[in-house]
Write a protein that holds these residues in place. Structure first.
Motif, PDB file in Angstrom:
ATOM      1  N   THR A  57       0.829  -1.210   0.000  1.00  0.00           N
ATOM      2  CA  THR A  57       0.000   0.000   0.000  1.00  0.00           C
ATOM      3  C   THR A  57       0.865   1.263   0.000  1.00  0.00           C
ATOM      4  OG1 THR A  57      -1.737  -1.181   1.187  1.00  0.00           O
ATOM      5  CG2 THR A  57      -1.843   1.222   1.206  1.00  0.00           C
ATOM      6  N   VAL A  58       1.860   1.300   0.886  1.00  0.00           N
ATOM      7  CA  VAL A  58       2.742   2.475   0.960  1.00  0.00           C
ATOM      8  C   VAL A  58       3.521   2.631  -0.348  1.00  0.00           C
ATOM      9  CG1 VAL A  58       4.767   3.437   2.130  1.00  0.00           C
ATOM     10  CG2 VAL A  58       2.898   2.483   3.469  1.00  0.00           C
ATOM     11  N   SER A  59       3.975   1.536  -0.918  1.00  0.00           N
ATOM     12  CA  SER A  59       4.720   1.610  -2.181  1.00  0.00           C
ATOM     13  C   SER A  59       3.851   2.129  -3.318  1.00  0.00           C
ATOM     14  CB  SER A  59       5.262   0.230  -2.548  1.00  0.00           C
ATOM     15  OG  SER A  59       6.146  -0.231  -1.567  1.00  0.00           O
ATOM     16  N   VAL A  60       2.607   1.673  -3.384  1.00  0.00           N
ATOM     17  CA  VAL A  60       1.696   2.155  -4.426  1.00  0.00           C
ATOM     18  C   VAL A  60       1.409   3.644  -4.236  1.00  0.00           C
ATOM     19  CG1 VAL A  60      -0.673   1.968  -5.296  1.00  0.00           C
ATOM     20  CG2 VAL A  60       0.673  -0.094  -4.932  1.00  0.00           C
ATOM     21  N   ILE A  61       1.215   4.073  -2.989  1.00  0.00           N
ATOM     22  CA  ILE A  61       0.968   5.500  -2.716  1.00  0.00           C
ATOM     23  C   ILE A  61       2.166   6.335  -3.152  1.00  0.00           C
ATOM     24  CG2 ILE A  61       0.701   7.200  -0.860  1.00  0.00           C
ATOM     25  CD1 ILE A  61      -1.088   5.128   0.562  1.00  0.00           C
ATOM     26  N   ILE A  62       3.366   5.891  -2.797  1.00  0.00           N
ATOM     27  CA  ILE A  62       4.577   6.634  -3.198  1.00  0.00           C
ATOM     28  C   ILE A  62       4.694   6.673  -4.717  1.00  0.00           C
ATOM     29  CG2 ILE A  62       7.102   6.577  -3.165  1.00  0.00           C
ATOM     30  CD1 ILE A  62       6.920   5.502  -0.301  1.00  0.00           C
ATOM     31  N   LEU A  63       4.411   5.562  -5.384  1.00  0.00           N
ATOM     32  CA  LEU A  63       4.470   5.510  -6.839  1.00  0.00           C
ATOM     33  C   LEU A  63       3.471   6.480  -7.473  1.00  0.00           C
ATOM     34  CD1 LEU A  63       5.563   4.148  -9.434  1.00  0.00           C
ATOM     35  CD2 LEU A  63       3.684   2.526  -9.223  1.00  0.00           C
ATOM     36  N   LEU A  64       2.236   6.489  -6.971  1.00  0.00           N
ATOM     37  CA  LEU A  64       1.214   7.390  -7.530  1.00  0.00           C
ATOM     38  C   LEU A  64       1.563   8.853  -7.298  1.00  0.00           C
ATOM     39  CD1 LEU A  64      -2.052   5.461  -6.595  1.00  0.00           C
ATOM     40  CD2 LEU A  64      -1.008   5.688  -8.853  1.00  0.00           C
ATOM     41  N   ILE A  65       2.049   9.168  -6.105  1.00  0.00           N
ATOM     42  CA  ILE A  65       2.436  10.557  -5.823  1.00  0.00           C
ATOM     43  C   ILE A  65       3.609  10.951  -6.719  1.00  0.00           C
ATOM     44  CG2 ILE A  65       3.396  12.097  -4.071  1.00  0.00           C
ATOM     45  CD1 ILE A  65       1.752  10.590  -1.984  1.00  0.00           C
ATOM     46  N   SER A  66       4.569  10.048  -6.895  1.00  0.00           N
ATOM     47  CA  SER A  66       5.715  10.335  -7.771  1.00  0.00           C
ATOM     48  C   SER A  66       5.261  10.580  -9.203  1.00  0.00           C
ATOM     49  CB  SER A  66       6.707   9.179  -7.741  1.00  0.00           C
ATOM     50  OG  SER A  66       7.225   9.011  -6.453  1.00  0.00           O
ATOM     51  N   LEU A  67       4.314   9.777  -9.677  1.00  0.00           N
ATOM     52  CA  LEU A  67       3.795   9.975 -11.032  1.00  0.00           C
ATOM     53  C   LEU A  67       3.078  11.322 -11.147  1.00  0.00           C
ATOM     54  CD1 LEU A  67       2.496   6.393 -11.893  1.00  0.00           C
ATOM     55  CD2 LEU A  67       4.478   7.580 -12.866  1.00  0.00           C
TER      56      LEU A  67
END
Length: 186
Positions: A57-67
């Motif tokens: 979950t945290v990795s997906v959130i970081i990925l989406l924010i980075s995108l």
């Protein structure tokens, strides 16, 4: 609304980055013992589904924010200065807000007693809101000089741009003390 969301995302992103940096520093400086780090990694690869879910979950959130930040950085928005757009029978007219600011400053500077000026323009439904900040000489009546500034700015901007001015606000920030020198007779 998008700017508020981007600020909130930046806050979350910064907190996550801070936490990851602290954990990395604790691991590298060996404040967290090597055995505990190994146990945590083993549980991540093992059967601890809760921990795996949290990390995913945290990795997906970081990925989406980075995108999102990548998109904001690379998009070609209206990089030029904001403008006031008008359509005429001959085509479109775009007048930059900076142009309107300069017109307002020019008209206000012509008034007697005005020493320092700054302008800010807001585009509203009924036209333009022009806010002026000024320093005056203190020799002229403030109500008279501010009223004259308002009239001159409104007329000048409307005449030059053809855009209605809904209000002109004048903020007198200070007065300048004029020095009077007395001649000395010897």
């Amino acid at each position: 609304m998008a700017k508020i969301m981007d600020r909130l995302l930046l806050l979350v992103y910064s907190i996550i980055g801070f936490a990851v940096s602290v954990v990395a520093l604790l691991l590298v400086s060996r404040i967290i013992p090597e055995r505990e780090a190994e146990d945590w990694v083993e549980s991540l690869y093992g059967t601890d589904r809760l921990l795996q879910g949290i990390v995913i979950t945290v990795s997906v959130i970081i990925l989406l924010i980075s995108l999102r930040f990548l998109y904001v950085a690379l998009r070609r928005g209206n990089a030029s200065s904001p403008s006031i757009d008008q359509r005429t029978e001959f085509g479109d007219i775009r007048i930059s807000v900076e142009t309107v600011e300069n017109l307002a400053l020019k008209a206000a500077a012509k008034q007697r007693g005005v020493k320092d000026l700054r302008a800010r323009i807001r585009i509203v439904e009924s036209g333009l809101d022009i806010m002026l900040r000024t320093v005056v000489d203190g020799e002229t009546s403030l109500p008279l000089v501010t009223e004259e500034i308002q009239r001159a700015v409104k007329e000048h901007v409307e005449e030059i741009t053809g855009i209605p001015v809904s209000s002109v606000s004048v903020f007198v920030a200070n007065i300048v003390q004029t020095q009077t020198f007395k001649s000395r007779v010897e």
